[in-house]
Design a protein around this motif. Structure first.
Motif, PDB file in Angstrom:
ATOM      1  N   GLU A   1      39.150  32.227  38.879  1.00  0.00           N
ATOM      2  CA  GLU A   1      39.158  32.878  37.268  1.00  0.00           C
ATOM      3  C   GLU A   1      40.369  33.862  37.225  1.00  0.00           C
ATOM      4  O   GLU A   1      41.530  33.867  36.200  1.00  0.00           O
ATOM      5  CB  GLU A   1      38.089  33.512  36.864  1.00  0.00           C
ATOM      6  CG  GLU A   1      37.804  33.663  35.429  1.00  0.00           C
ATOM      7  CD  GLU A   1      36.853  34.682  34.896  1.00  0.00           C
ATOM      8  OE1 GLU A   1      35.784  34.636  35.503  1.00  0.00           O
ATOM      9  OE2 GLU A   1      37.287  35.678  34.120  1.00  0.00           O
ATOM     10  N   TYR A   2      40.414  34.696  38.167  1.00  0.00           N
ATOM     11  CA  TYR A   2      41.718  35.566  38.247  1.00  0.00           C
ATOM     12  C   TYR A   2      43.137  35.392  38.839  1.00  0.00           C
ATOM     13  O   TYR A   2      44.185  35.701  38.432  1.00  0.00           O
ATOM     14  CB  TYR A   2      41.075  37.102  38.361  1.00  0.00           C
ATOM     15  CG  TYR A   2      40.663  37.398  39.803  1.00  0.00           C
ATOM     16  CD1 TYR A   2      39.457  37.309  40.147  1.00  0.00           C
ATOM     17  CD2 TYR A   2      41.907  37.887  40.844  1.00  0.00           C
ATOM     18  CE1 TYR A   2      38.976  37.528  41.467  1.00  0.00           C
ATOM     19  CE2 TYR A   2      41.355  37.880  42.221  1.00  0.00           C
ATOM     20  CZ  TYR A   2      39.923  37.792  42.556  1.00  0.00           C
ATOM     21  OH  TYR A   2      39.498  38.147  43.712  1.00  0.00           O
TER      22      TYR A   2
ATOM     23  N   THR B   1      44.407  32.610  39.336  1.00  0.00           N
ATOM     24  CA  THR B   1      45.475  31.503  38.677  1.00  0.00           C
ATOM     25  C   THR B   1      46.098  32.213  37.414  1.00  0.00           C
ATOM     26  O   THR B   1      46.726  31.323  36.713  1.00  0.00           O
ATOM     27  CB  THR B   1      44.295  30.123  38.180  1.00  0.00           C
ATOM     28  OG1 THR B   1      43.187  30.820  37.505  1.00  0.00           O
ATOM     29  CG2 THR B   1      44.062  29.618  39.352  1.00  0.00           C
ATOM     30  N   LYS B   2      45.689  33.494  37.129  1.00  0.00           N
ATOM     31  CA  LYS B   2      46.588  33.903  35.969  1.00  0.00           C
ATOM     32  C   LYS B   2      47.784  34.363  36.381  1.00  0.00           C
ATOM     33  O   LYS B   2      48.073  34.900  37.347  1.00  0.00           O
ATOM     34  CB  LYS B   2      45.548  35.156  35.485  1.00  0.00           C
ATOM     35  CG  LYS B   2      44.428  34.853  34.850  1.00  0.00           C
ATOM     36  CD  LYS B   2      43.759  36.220  34.066  1.00  0.00           C
ATOM     37  CE  LYS B   2      42.207  35.898  33.678  1.00  0.00           C
ATOM     38  NZ  LYS B   2      42.402  34.914  32.751  1.00  0.00           N
ATOM     39  N   GLU B   3      48.738  33.895  35.597  1.00  0.00           N
ATOM     40  CA  GLU B   3      50.317  34.242  35.929  1.00  0.00           C
ATOM     41  C   GLU B   3      50.421  35.874  35.988  1.00  0.00           C
ATOM     42  O   GLU B   3      51.239  36.215  36.972  1.00  0.00           O
ATOM     43  CB  GLU B   3      51.330  33.764  34.659  1.00  0.00           C
ATOM     44  CG  GLU B   3      52.772  33.841  35.294  1.00  0.00           C
ATOM     45  CD  GLU B   3      53.707  33.377  34.358  1.00  0.00           C
ATOM     46  OE1 GLU B   3      53.090  32.918  33.248  1.00  0.00           O
ATOM     47  OE2 GLU B   3      54.788  33.491  34.611  1.00  0.00           O
ATOM     48  N   GLU B   4      49.868  36.531  35.406  1.00  0.00           N
ATOM     49  CA  GLU B   4      50.053  38.159  35.429  1.00  0.00           C
ATOM     50  C   GLU B   4      49.751  38.695  36.979  1.00  0.00           C
ATOM     51  O   GLU B   4      49.883  39.698  37.313  1.00  0.00           O
ATOM     52  CB  GLU B   4      49.201  38.765  34.294  1.00  0.00           C
ATOM     53  CG  GLU B   4      47.676  38.492  34.355  1.00  0.00           C
ATOM     54  CD  GLU B   4      46.928  39.146  33.174  1.00  0.00           C
ATOM     55  OE1 GLU B   4      46.595  38.465  32.279  1.00  0.00           O
ATOM     56  OE2 GLU B   4      47.173  40.531  33.006  1.00  0.00           O
TER      57      GLU B   4
ATOM     58  N   HIS C   1      41.048  41.865  39.234  1.00  0.00           N
ATOM     59  CA  HIS C   1      41.105  41.169  38.027  1.00  0.00           C
ATOM     60  C   HIS C   1      41.424  41.963  36.889  1.00  0.00           C
ATOM     61  O   HIS C   1      41.185  43.136  36.731  1.00  0.00           O
ATOM     62  CB  HIS C   1      39.561  40.627  37.839  1.00  0.00           C
ATOM     63  CG  HIS C   1      38.984  39.864  36.731  1.00  0.00           C
ATOM     64  ND1 HIS C   1      39.813  40.063  35.579  1.00  0.00           N
ATOM     65  CD2 HIS C   1      38.526  38.596  36.873  1.00  0.00           C
ATOM     66  CE1 HIS C   1      39.072  38.827  34.839  1.00  0.00           C
ATOM     67  NE2 HIS C   1      38.604  38.288  35.540  1.00  0.00           N
TER      68      HIS C   1
END
Ligand SMILES: CC(C)(COP(=O)(O)OP(=O)(O)OC[C@H]1O[C@@H](n2cnc3c(N)ncnc32)[C@H](O)[C@@H]1OP(=O)(O)O)[C@@H](O)C(=O)NCCC(=O)NCCS
Length: 281
Positions: A126-127, A129-132, A198
């Motif tokens: 969930e976290y 794979t976030k671009e940021e 996260h």
């Protein structure tokens, strides 16, 4: 230290070559700390098709003893005869609940830090794979499968030079991030750390609290000499975290990291055991 088990399934294809392996095998084995538990050419088949000539099961007191045998020059010299004279499937199995590192448990005021497991894959996906989150990181996963592979590959070989070992950061029972330890030399006396929180839980002091907990463990329990961290010079959050803990900026390696085909700068921070201000007794 925990016992490990070397399991080999062997299908002999060239008995002359295989015999060359056997000729020297016992002599080399007698010098190591391993114990043959079973050598069976006709095991009782319970399920599936057993397509081998023999199975061998060897126990070692710990992974270091296994490595001293398996990676010794003598064994590597004869291993080539086994591998060319037979088709071999071999694995190293860790005794239950004894996998190196799986007992680490670091507690801080608000957090529990412990080895990640496959059960944490979805939370991590969930976290991570976030671009940021992956903007300044080399690991940029796109699928759950990649996260699962990452977990499998980073949860063995705790405190072994050259290995990365990944811990999860938990608030109550929610995974809010992870922190990796890279065990490096000389003589496995140093570690590099890498951390991720996260986005929902950032800027609440959790990153700092996790690094304090892990660095305390590395200096106090594992008696490491120096801890380093590598960060992108534009990663203001990571730099702020390191500097707030007294890590020293030691060098900027210009265009030294190849990330997604681009040469990126790498800023190195470090702290010595004697400089660490957050020592616990
Ligand atoms: C770097 C990261 C782990 C920081 O986690 P965090 O939990 O938000 O950090 P904390 O809340 O513990 O803050 C630690 C210090 O950094 C400062 N800080 C945190 N984020 C900041 C930001 N974006 N800009 C400036 N300062 C920041 C805090 O003010 C605090 O300083 P202080 O103690 O002097 O007040 C988090 O931003 C992250 O996961 N980033 C993405 C992954 C990443 O880049 N990891 C590093 C790879 S090298």
């Amino acid at each position: 230290m925990s016992a490990v088990y070397f399991l080999a399934q062997i299908r002999i294809t060239d008995s002359n070559l295989y015999q060359k392996y056997l000729d020297k095998c016992d002599d080399i084995f007698s010098r190591c700390n391993g114990k043959y538990l079973a050598v069976d050419s006709a095991p009782e088949i319970l399920e599936g098709n057993w397509k081998y000539s023999k199975s061998v099961l060897i126990e070692f007191p710990n992974r270091e003893d296994f490595k001293e045998w398996y990676y010794s020059d003598d064994y590597q010299e004869i291993l080539k005869y086994r591998l060319s004279g037979a088709a071999c499937d071999t694995i190293l199995v860790f005794g239950k609940e004894q996998k190196p590192g799986n007992k680490i448990l670091i507690r801080t005021e608000r957090l529990t830090i412990k080895p990640i497991t496959l059960a944490d894959a979805s939370a991590m996906f969930e976290y991570r794979t976030k671009e940021e989150i992956f903007l300044f990181q080399t690991f940029k996963p796109g699928t759950l499968h990649e996260i699962e592979d990452f977990i499998r590959n980073s949860t063995t070989g705790f405190n072994e030079e050259g290995r990365w070992f990944q811990l999860g950061i938990f608030h109550n029972s929610t995974m809010i991030g992870d922190i990796g330890i890279h065990f490096i030399g000389p003589e496995n006396s140093q570690c590099e750390i890498g951390y991720t929180i996260h986005p929902v839980y950032q800027k609440k002091g959790y990153g700092k609290e996790s690094v304090i907990g892990v660095v305390n463990y590395l200096f106090k329990v594992l008696q490491k000499h120096r801890i380093t961290a590598s960060t992108d010079p534009q990663n203001t959050a990571s730099i702020a975290l390191l500097e707030s803990l007294g890590f020293r900026k030691e060098g900027l390696f210009k265009r030294s990291l190849l990330i997604d085909g681009n040469w990126e700068d790498d800023l190195i921070y470090a702290i010595l055991a004697e400089e660490w201000e957050y020592q616990v007794n």
